[in-house]
Design a protein around this motif. Structure first.
Motif, PDB file in Angstrom:
ATOM      1  N   THR A 153     -18.440  21.460  -3.798  1.00 53.50           N
ATOM      2  CA  THR A 153     -18.412  20.898  -2.440  1.00 53.50           C
ATOM      3  C   THR A 153     -17.045  21.061  -1.793  1.00 53.50           C
ATOM      4  O   THR A 153     -16.942  21.505  -0.644  1.00 53.50           O
ATOM      5  CB  THR A 153     -18.802  19.407  -2.482  1.00 53.50           C
ATOM      6  OG1 THR A 153     -20.089  19.254  -3.088  1.00 53.50           O
ATOM      7  CG2 THR A 153     -18.842  18.826  -1.077  1.00 53.50           C
ATOM      8  N   PRO A 184     -24.058  11.806  -5.812  1.00 54.39           N
ATOM      9  CA  PRO A 184     -24.590  13.161  -6.032  1.00 54.39           C
ATOM     10  C   PRO A 184     -25.661  13.585  -5.035  1.00 54.39           C
ATOM     11  O   PRO A 184     -25.695  14.747  -4.631  1.00 54.39           O
ATOM     12  CB  PRO A 184     -25.144  13.084  -7.460  1.00 54.39           C
ATOM     13  CG  PRO A 184     -24.298  12.054  -8.130  1.00 54.39           C
ATOM     14  CD  PRO A 184     -24.034  11.019  -7.073  1.00 54.39           C
ATOM     15  N   LEU A 209     -20.379  19.746  -9.387  1.00 55.84           N
ATOM     16  CA  LEU A 209     -20.912  19.399  -8.070  1.00 55.84           C
ATOM     17  C   LEU A 209     -19.793  19.085  -7.084  1.00 55.84           C
ATOM     18  O   LEU A 209     -19.801  19.555  -5.931  1.00 55.84           O
ATOM     19  CB  LEU A 209     -21.856  18.200  -8.211  1.00 55.84           C
ATOM     20  CG  LEU A 209     -22.707  17.842  -6.996  1.00 55.84           C
ATOM     21  CD1 LEU A 209     -23.564  19.008  -6.556  1.00 55.84           C
ATOM     22  CD2 LEU A 209     -23.566  16.615  -7.315  1.00 55.84           C
ATOM     23  N   ARG A 219     -25.353  17.048  -3.020  1.00 52.69           N
ATOM     24  CA  ARG A 219     -26.352  18.116  -3.108  1.00 52.69           C
ATOM     25  C   ARG A 219     -26.898  18.462  -1.731  1.00 52.69           C
ATOM     26  O   ARG A 219     -27.130  19.636  -1.419  1.00 52.69           O
ATOM     27  CB  ARG A 219     -27.484  17.688  -4.048  1.00 52.69           C
ATOM     28  CG  ARG A 219     -27.086  17.684  -5.528  1.00 52.69           C
ATOM     29  CD  ARG A 219     -28.317  17.568  -6.416  1.00 52.69           C
ATOM     30  NE  ARG A 219     -28.970  16.275  -6.255  1.00 52.69           N
ATOM     31  CZ  ARG A 219     -28.704  15.208  -7.006  1.00 52.69           C
ATOM     32  NH1 ARG A 219     -27.797  15.290  -7.975  1.00 52.69           N
ATOM     33  NH2 ARG A 219     -29.341  14.075  -6.812  1.00 52.69           N
TER      34      ARG A 219
END
Length: 348
Positions: A216, A239, A212, A243
């Motif tokens: 990013t 998170p 993740l 997201r």
């Protein structure tokens, strides 16, 4: 597109549109409904000094050192809420973080501060606070990436300034780093005076950041200043916010300004902990290459982004206008005329 080229494009658009003392851990950023009611080095050396070559007859020749990027003053919008406060913050940081060969060190930095109208005693304090920007490099250049209000409350103000700095290394190469600085000001009869500087100090990058975080920081449509990137690499954005950034990047080109460090600890003028401090928020200063403060930026673009952020899970979304009836999600105030604030109420 490289970050310097991207910044040039954004500044050109801004110019075409006519853009012309409390401690830093108190009085936060005004993101929870507004006014009452450190240095991160990101990236390695950007250019290595090539090995000496040989001229006629085998005489060694020393290749020229790569030049530093040139200084480029940040333009202020004609629609700024407190243009003199923001101008004072930006110009001081540009002056402190940029010096020609032989002008490094605190002494010349104090002279540069005094040239910006800072009294001698104040100059000594601010130079000490700006130490992360004042390395022993023989020359350096600062460029401001963005400038936004961290809070406005009566005669007090916070201006958050993400910046990039290029410095000459000992071997002649150019090192690329930067920080986000929380500049604290007080309004006096003679104008806004800078009282304190609080540079960002992100933690170490995670050894195993996970997919993740990697998605990013490497996403082609998410543009991060040095301190924001360092914050994310250190695991300082939850998170849910990561997201949401990735979801928004499916439809928008996003210029992030502030994530965690370099932002005030509390909501400005209150004792409430900021969502940035909780690592649950990020701010955006431009969408699809159009700055939030630019009066020619279409309202539909900014409003659409704010609504998309709410659909992506943000429980508080701040911006230059109140959408619909506001309610529990959307808010606006003077401090959010120049950026968008997205906060999340989950650590997962």
């Amino acid at each position: 597109m490289t970050e310097p080229a991207r910044r040039t494009l954004l500044l050109a658009a801004a110019a075409a549109a006519g853009l012309g003392a409390a401690g830093c851990t108190s009085d936060g950023g005004g993101e929870d409904g507004g006014e009452p009611g450190t240095a991160a080095s990101a990236g390695a050396s950007s250019s290595d000094t090539p090995a000496p070559s040989h001229g006629p007859g085998g005489t060694p020749t020393i290749p020229p050192k790569p030049p530093l990027p040139t200084a480029s003053p940040w333009p202020l919008a004609r629609t700024e809420v407190e243009p003199r406060a923001k101008g004072a913050a930006v110009r001081l940081l540009e002056a402190l973080g940029t010096w020609p060969r032989g002008q490094q060190g605190p002494g010349p930095a104090r002279e540069r501060a005094r040239a910006r109208g800072v009294p001698p005693a104040g100059a000594a304090h601010l130079v000490a606070r700006a130490a992360p920007l004042l390395t022993a490099a023989p020359e350096a250049t600062v460029r401001v990436i963005a400038a936004q209000y961290g809070g406005l409350a009566g005669d007090r103000a916070s201006v958050l300034v993400p910046l990039r700095q290029w410095r000459r290394a000992a071997d002649g190469s150019v090192e690329d780093g930067g920080a986000t600085v929380d500049v604290r000001l007080t309004r006096t009869p003679s104008g806004w005076q800078i009282r304190d500087l609080c540079p960002s100090r992100p933690g170490r990058s995670l050894t195993r950041p996970g997919a993740l975080i990697e998605r990013t920081v490497t996403h082609g449509r998410i543009h991060l200043p040095p301190a924001a990137e360092a914050d994310i690499r250190a695991g300082h954005l939850r998170p849910a916010a990561l997201r949401a950034l990735l979801t928004l990047a499916e439809s928008y080109d996003i210029d992030v300004s502030v994530v965690h460090t370099g932002h005030p600890r509390n909501v400005f003028g209150t004792s409430r902990l900021s969502d940035h401090t909780r690592m649950r928020a990020f701010d955006v200063w431009a969408v699809n290459g159009r700055t939030v403060i630019d009066p020619t930026t279409p309202d539909a673009l900014i409003d659409g982004f704010m609504r998309a952020a709410a659909r992506a899970g943000a429980y508080r979304v701040g911006g230059p206008r109140l959408l619909g009836r506001g309610g529990e999600v959307f808010f606006t105030d003077r401090a959010h005329r120049d950026h968008l604030h997205m906060a999340f109420d989950s650590d997962e």
